[in-house]
Design a protein around this motif. Structure first.
Motif, PDB file in Angstrom:
ATOM      1  N   GLU A 123       2.132  76.002 -46.592  1.00  0.00           N
ATOM      2  CA  GLU A 123       3.593  75.990 -46.733  1.00  0.00           C
ATOM      3  C   GLU A 123       4.175  74.690 -46.181  1.00  0.00           C
ATOM      4  O   GLU A 123       5.074  74.095 -46.782  1.00  0.00           O
ATOM      5  CB  GLU A 123       4.223  77.179 -46.020  1.00  0.00           C
ATOM      6  N   ARG A 124       3.665  74.228 -45.055  1.00  0.00           N
ATOM      7  CA  ARG A 124       4.131  72.962 -44.484  1.00  0.00           C
ATOM      8  C   ARG A 124       3.941  71.827 -45.490  1.00  0.00           C
ATOM      9  O   ARG A 124       4.828  71.006 -45.704  1.00  0.00           O
ATOM     10  CB  ARG A 124       3.389  72.666 -43.178  1.00  0.00           C
ATOM     11  N   ARG A 125       2.767  71.801 -46.117  1.00  0.00           N
ATOM     12  CA  ARG A 125       2.471  70.756 -47.107  1.00  0.00           C
ATOM     13  C   ARG A 125       3.339  70.901 -48.359  1.00  0.00           C
ATOM     14  O   ARG A 125       3.792  69.913 -48.921  1.00  0.00           O
ATOM     15  CB  ARG A 125       0.998  70.782 -47.479  1.00  0.00           C
ATOM     16  N   ALA A 126       3.567  72.135 -48.804  1.00  0.00           N
ATOM     17  CA  ALA A 126       4.375  72.366 -50.007  1.00  0.00           C
ATOM     18  C   ALA A 126       5.819  71.929 -49.786  1.00  0.00           C
ATOM     19  O   ALA A 126       6.440  71.339 -50.681  1.00  0.00           O
ATOM     20  CB  ALA A 126       4.314  73.840 -50.397  1.00  0.00           C
ATOM     21  N   ARG A 127       6.367  72.206 -48.607  1.00  0.00           N
ATOM     22  CA  ARG A 127       7.761  71.842 -48.324  1.00  0.00           C
ATOM     23  C   ARG A 127       7.961  70.325 -48.284  1.00  0.00           C
ATOM     24  O   ARG A 127       9.015  69.827 -48.644  1.00  0.00           O
ATOM     25  CB  ARG A 127       8.212  72.459 -47.004  1.00  0.00           C
ATOM     26  N   SER A 128       6.944  69.580 -47.849  1.00  0.00           N
ATOM     27  CA  SER A 128       7.096  68.130 -47.738  1.00  0.00           C
ATOM     28  C   SER A 128       6.528  67.373 -48.937  1.00  0.00           C
ATOM     29  O   SER A 128       6.600  66.149 -48.979  1.00  0.00           O
ATOM     30  CB  SER A 128       6.414  67.638 -46.454  1.00  0.00           C
ATOM     31  N   TYR A 129       5.985  68.085 -49.906  1.00  0.00           N
ATOM     32  CA  TYR A 129       5.342  67.447 -51.059  1.00  0.00           C
ATOM     33  C   TYR A 129       6.375  66.787 -51.970  1.00  0.00           C
ATOM     34  O   TYR A 129       7.418  67.364 -52.283  1.00  0.00           O
ATOM     35  CB  TYR A 129       4.547  68.490 -51.851  1.00  0.00           C
ATOM     36  N   ALA A 145      -7.166  69.734 -48.427  1.00  0.00           N
ATOM     37  CA  ALA A 145      -7.546  69.923 -47.025  1.00  0.00           C
ATOM     38  C   ALA A 145      -8.347  71.208 -46.881  1.00  0.00           C
ATOM     39  O   ALA A 145      -8.366  72.047 -47.785  1.00  0.00           O
ATOM     40  CB  ALA A 145      -6.311  69.993 -46.133  1.00  0.00           C
ATOM     41  N   HIS A 146      -9.001  71.334 -45.733  1.00  0.00           N
ATOM     42  CA  HIS A 146      -9.686  72.565 -45.345  1.00  0.00           C
ATOM     43  C   HIS A 146      -9.107  73.025 -44.017  1.00  0.00           C
ATOM     44  O   HIS A 146      -8.795  72.195 -43.161  1.00  0.00           O
ATOM     45  CB  HIS A 146     -11.201  72.345 -45.189  1.00  0.00           C
ATOM     46  N   VAL A 147      -8.962  74.324 -43.867  1.00  0.00           N
ATOM     47  CA  VAL A 147      -8.450  74.909 -42.632  1.00  0.00           C
ATOM     48  C   VAL A 147      -9.448  75.963 -42.184  1.00  0.00           C
ATOM     49  O   VAL A 147      -9.859  76.803 -42.982  1.00  0.00           O
ATOM     50  CB  VAL A 147      -7.060  75.554 -42.849  1.00  0.00           C
ATOM     51  N   THR A 148      -9.834  75.907 -40.928  1.00  0.00           N
ATOM     52  CA  THR A 148     -10.695  76.941 -40.356  1.00  0.00           C
ATOM     53  C   THR A 148      -9.815  77.825 -39.487  1.00  0.00           C
ATOM     54  O   THR A 148      -9.116  77.330 -38.598  1.00  0.00           O
ATOM     55  CB  THR A 148     -11.827  76.318 -39.521  1.00  0.00           C
ATOM     56  N   GLY A 149      -9.833  79.105 -39.770  1.00  0.00           N
ATOM     57  CA  GLY A 149      -9.006  80.048 -39.024  1.00  0.00           C
ATOM     58  C   GLY A 149      -8.711  81.258 -39.885  1.00  0.00           C
ATOM     59  O   GLY A 149      -9.455  81.589 -40.802  1.00  0.00           O
ATOM     60  N   SER A 150      -7.595  81.873 -39.614  1.00  0.00           N
ATOM     61  CA  SER A 150      -7.205  83.060 -40.380  1.00  0.00           C
ATOM     62  C   SER A 150      -6.511  82.639 -41.677  1.00  0.00           C
ATOM     63  O   SER A 150      -6.084  81.492 -41.833  1.00  0.00           O
ATOM     64  CB  SER A 150      -6.260  83.931 -39.552  1.00  0.00           C
ATOM     65  N   LEU A 198      -2.219  79.694 -44.776  1.00  0.00           N
ATOM     66  CA  LEU A 198      -0.964  79.768 -45.531  1.00  0.00           C
ATOM     67  C   LEU A 198       0.155  78.993 -44.846  1.00  0.00           C
ATOM     68  O   LEU A 198       0.981  78.353 -45.516  1.00  0.00           O
ATOM     69  CB  LEU A 198      -0.547  81.227 -45.734  1.00  0.00           C
ATOM     70  N   ALA A 199       0.193  79.022 -43.516  1.00  0.00           N
ATOM     71  CA  ALA A 199       1.222  78.276 -42.784  1.00  0.00           C
ATOM     72  C   ALA A 199       1.065  76.774 -43.011  1.00  0.00           C
ATOM     73  O   ALA A 199       2.054  76.060 -43.237  1.00  0.00           O
ATOM     74  CB  ALA A 199       1.152  78.607 -41.294  1.00  0.00           C
ATOM     75  N   GLU A 200      -0.175  76.283 -42.970  1.00  0.00           N
ATOM     76  CA  GLU A 200      -0.424  74.861 -43.238  1.00  0.00           C
ATOM     77  C   GLU A 200      -0.092  74.527 -44.682  1.00  0.00           C
ATOM     78  O   GLU A 200       0.482  73.471 -44.971  1.00  0.00           O
ATOM     79  CB  GLU A 200      -1.876  74.511 -42.918  1.00  0.00           C
ATOM     80  N   GLY A 227       1.613  85.236 -54.467  1.00  0.00           N
ATOM     81  CA  GLY A 227       0.619  85.991 -53.708  1.00  0.00           C
ATOM     82  C   GLY A 227      -0.256  85.189 -52.765  1.00  0.00           C
ATOM     83  O   GLY A 227      -0.375  85.519 -51.599  1.00  0.00           O
ATOM     84  N   ASP A 228      -0.861  84.128 -53.222  1.00  0.00           N
ATOM     85  CA  ASP A 228      -1.790  83.385 -52.376  1.00  0.00           C
ATOM     86  C   ASP A 228      -1.378  81.923 -52.224  1.00  0.00           C
ATOM     87  O   ASP A 228      -2.197  81.046 -52.033  1.00  0.00           O
ATOM     88  CB  ASP A 228      -3.218  83.479 -52.920  1.00  0.00           C
ATOM     89  N   GLY A 229      -0.061  81.661 -52.324  1.00  0.00           N
ATOM     90  CA  GLY A 229       0.390  80.291 -52.162  1.00  0.00           C
ATOM     91  C   GLY A 229       1.847  80.105 -52.533  1.00  0.00           C
ATOM     92  O   GLY A 229       2.681  80.990 -52.310  1.00  0.00           O
ATOM     93  N   PHE A 230       2.119  78.947 -53.129  1.00  0.00           N
ATOM     94  CA  PHE A 230       3.488  78.562 -53.437  1.00  0.00           C
ATOM     95  C   PHE A 230       3.535  77.873 -54.787  1.00  0.00           C
ATOM     96  O   PHE A 230       2.544  77.311 -55.244  1.00  0.00           O
ATOM     97  CB  PHE A 230       4.026  77.624 -52.355  1.00  0.00           C
ATOM     98  N   LEU A 231       4.706  77.909 -55.398  1.00  0.00           N
ATOM     99  CA  LEU A 231       4.927  77.265 -56.687  1.00  0.00           C
ATOM    100  C   LEU A 231       6.160  76.386 -56.535  1.00  0.00           C
ATOM    101  O   LEU A 231       7.225  76.857 -56.143  1.00  0.00           O
ATOM    102  CB  LEU A 231       5.145  78.328 -57.759  1.00  0.00           C
TER     103      LEU A 231
END
Length: 144
Positions: free
Chosen positions: A43-49, A29-34, A39-41, A66-70
């Motif tokens: 994290e949402r995807r990582a939790r439901s993956y 996906a692509h997110v336009t914003g800060s 990162l919030a989007e 640092g820049d994401g999730f594992l």
């Protein structure tokens, strides 16, 4: 305050098993914003993956880096890893072309020495359908 930017949400996941086990990456996906919004989007995807492997998960751990999730999922015999990364989009060769905004040029200055434009033809110079016999622009010097 963070500037609006485009961010790519990248998922790198383990596919295959045994000697064919390898990692594949894709921008999901692509997110336009800060960066925080991206990162919030992410994290949402990582939790439901739900990864394809292992087929019988025994333990699931989601870690912030640092820049994401594992995401580490332990199976009966092996562990499988999925990395979620947010990355600033700097270039996209397949992005749709957005034309540059058009700005109107300022009007050209009127030369006081040039003669005024001719007046519209009198009504007597119309044909039977009401169309001028001589076009109004004919003979105007300000159109060249």
């Amino acid at each position: 305050m963070s500037a609006e930017r485009a961010w790519g949400l990248v998922v790198e996941t383990t596919v295959g098993t045994g000697e064919r086990k390898h990692t594949e990456a894709q921008v999901v996906a692509h997110v336009t914003g800060s960066r925080q919004e991206a990162l919030a989007e992410l994290e949402r995807r990582a939790r439901s993956y739900s990864p394809a492997h292992p087929l019988s998960p025994r333990r699931r751990r989601l870690l912030r880096v640092g820049d994401g999730f594992l995401l580490v999922v332990d199976g009966a015999w092996q562990s499988f890893v999925t990395r979620f990364t947010v990355a600033e989009l700097l270039e996209d060769s397949a992005a749709p072309h957005v034309p540059a905004p058009v700005t109107e040029a300022p009007p050209e200055p009127v030369d006081e020495a040039s003669p005024p434009a001719p007046a519209a033809p009198p009504r007597s110079e119309l044909d039977e359908d009401g169309v001028p016999v001589r076009p109004a622009w004919l003979g105007r010097r300000d159109l060249t």
